[in-house]
Design a protein around this motif. Structure first.
Motif, PDB file in Angstrom:
ATOM      1  N   MET A  19       0.836  -1.204   0.000  1.00 44.86           N
ATOM      2  CA  MET A  19       0.000   0.000   0.000  1.00 44.86           C
ATOM      3  C   MET A  19       0.878   1.265   0.000  1.00 44.86           C
ATOM      4  N   LEU A  63       3.819   1.391  -1.140  1.00 45.50           N
ATOM      5  CA  LEU A  63       4.410   1.459  -2.473  1.00 45.50           C
ATOM      6  C   LEU A  63       3.455   2.161  -3.452  1.00 45.50           C
ATOM      7  N   GLY A  64       2.163   1.809  -3.344  1.00 47.24           N
ATOM      8  CA  GLY A  64       1.152   2.441  -4.198  1.00 47.24           C
ATOM      9  C   GLY A  64       1.040   3.926  -3.943  1.00 47.24           C
ATOM     10  N   LEU A  65       1.051   4.296  -2.654  1.00 45.77           N
ATOM     11  CA  LEU A  65       0.985   5.724  -2.296  1.00 45.77           C
ATOM     12  C   LEU A  65       2.173   6.484  -2.887  1.00 45.77           C
TER      13      LEU A  65
END
Lengths: 255, 187
Positions: free
Chosen positions: B1, B3-5
């Motif tokens: 998550m 990493l996604g942010l």
């Protein structure tokens, strides 16, 4: 395998959370009060239709005629907003060449505060290289040329920030199952180059010859379609006249 | 998550709008300033002609307002080309009669560079060209003064798809002098 799936899911959830946080970020507040709304100086108020098919002529790159839903969604993030609209009239030359592909041109009737025809306005706007999505800045560089037979000619240079519009109107329209938005939204589009977020206005001919003035463009939207762009909207330009000319000015203006 | 942010933040940080630029073709004027030429091929580059009582609307379907106040106003919109015949912007030419005064204004909009507003003399000079002062400009043109000329050149080519002529616009730019700015401040 489950770690890979978790990683991918987490990645997309994180990306989604960031996007939602950006759109609903309460710290990116909209500027609601125009500096010219509290001026004591005399102002010229001009109203015009912002809906392309209610203008005299409107043209852009024509992509709206063949773009897919995904392309339209990606296009949502780029200013100017009217690029979702097809050109008007249908046979007008499109701006498809690479250097002008992200530009749109509009010719419209300008009406005074009494809703009488006051003149003609031509607006060119282009996506600006100053746009920074991370900071809530979807900027368009635009210029107006306005000719009012009773006043003279005006050249208006401004940067417009479409982020508040995207947040309040375009994104909800794209998210809705019917691809449209209805309501009431009013906002100032002008964000510069003046220090107070005003446009730079130069007088050409007539009674405003050689005058340097300030202006603000605002927009009132009632209906928007993610597929066709603005459906119900009015634009307004307020031009503040220098105080030195107040005594000689007496017509077609509002205090 | 996380990493996604981070990836989304990075993508948005790196996102930019890039206007397509054509290299400017400027020549240095012996008496100071620089000179740039534009032209418009007529009728290919004409986007709109707005005038009262116009027969054969351009574009087809154009509905020009019939209000009396606009009876003496004529507006034309064009694509403009550089000396290499590449489209680099759009322009508007407005001709109007304001009381006894004739008004001819040009606004050139070059998306990658800015816009320039020119007020032409109404009366053509010897040689059939008009000259006008640069009244205002935006971005690249903001710090520039100078003048622009317009001239109609009829086509002499016998090629089948040749334009009927071209409008030539030649801009001469000079830097706005600091002395002038100081004088304006003192006023």
């Amino acid at each position: 395998m489950k770690y890979i799936i978790t990683l991918i899911l987490g990645f997309f959830i994180g990306a989604g959370l960031f996007a939602v946080g950006l759109i609903y970020n309460p710290f990116m507040s909209d500027r609601n009060l125009s500096p010219l709304s509290v001026t004591d100086a005399e102002v010229i108020t001009l109203n015009f239709s912002s809906v392309p098919n209610e203008t005299i002529a409107y043209t852009n790159n024509g992509n709206a005629l063949q773009q897919s839903r995904l392309e339209a969604a990606l296009r949502l993030w780029k200013a100017p907003i009217r690029s979702a609209s097809p050109p008007h009239p249908a046979k007008v030359l499109q701006l498809w060449e690479a250097p002008i592909r992200s530009t749109e041109a509009m010719v419209t009737v300008m009406r005074d505060a009494r809703n009488q025809t006051a003149g003609i306005g031509i607006k060119f706007s282009s996506d600006s290289e100053k746009s920074r999505l991370l900071y809530g800045e979807t900027i368009a560089d635009s210029v107006w040329y306005i000719y009012l037979p009773e006043q003279g000619s005006f050249f208006i240079e401004q940067t417009e920030n479409y982020w508040p519009f995207i947040r309040a109107v375009a994104f909800p329209a794209w998210r809705s199952s019917a691809n449209n938005w209805r309501g009431n939204w009013l906002g100032d589009m002008t964000s510069g180059p003046g220090a107070l977020g005003t446009a730079a206005v130069s007088g050409g001919s007539g009674r405003v010859q050689d005058l340097e003035m300030n202006g603000v463009e605002s927009m009132s939207v009632r209906a928007y379609s993610a597929d066709r762009g603005l459906v119900g909207a009015e634009g307004r330009l307020i031009i503040e006249l220098p105080e030195a000319r107040d005594e000689s000015a007496s017509y077609s203006t509002t205090p | 998550m996380v990493l996604g942010l981070l990836a989304t933040a990075g993508a948005l940080y790196g996102y930019s709008v890039d206007q397509v630029r054509e290299a400017s073709i400027l020549t240095v004027n012996p008496n100071g300033g620089s000179v740039e030429s534009f032209h418009i091929n007529v009728p290919m580059d004409r986007i709109m002609i707005g005038a009262p009582g116009q027969s054969g609307a351009v574009p087809a379907g154009l509905d020009w307002p019939t209000d009396e106040i606009l009876a003496d106003v004529r507006a034309e919109m064009f694509k403009i080309r550089n000396a290499r015949d590449t489209v680099i912007g759009v322009a508007i030419r407005t001709a109007a009669k304001n009381n006894e005064e004739d008004v001819i204004d040009w606004v050139l909009h070059l998306p990658a560079r800015g816009s320039v507003f020119v007020e032409m003399d109404a009366t053509p000079r010897e040689g059939g060209f008009r000259r006008g002062e640069i009244r205002a400009g935006s971005r690249e043109f903001a710090p520039l003064d100078g003048f622009m000329t317009e001239r109609w050149v009829a086509n002499t080519s016998v090629e089948e798809d040749a334009p009927i002529g071209r409008i030539e616009l030649t801009g001469t730019y000079t830097a706005r002098s600091k002395q002038t700015d100081d004088e304006e401040e003192n006023q």
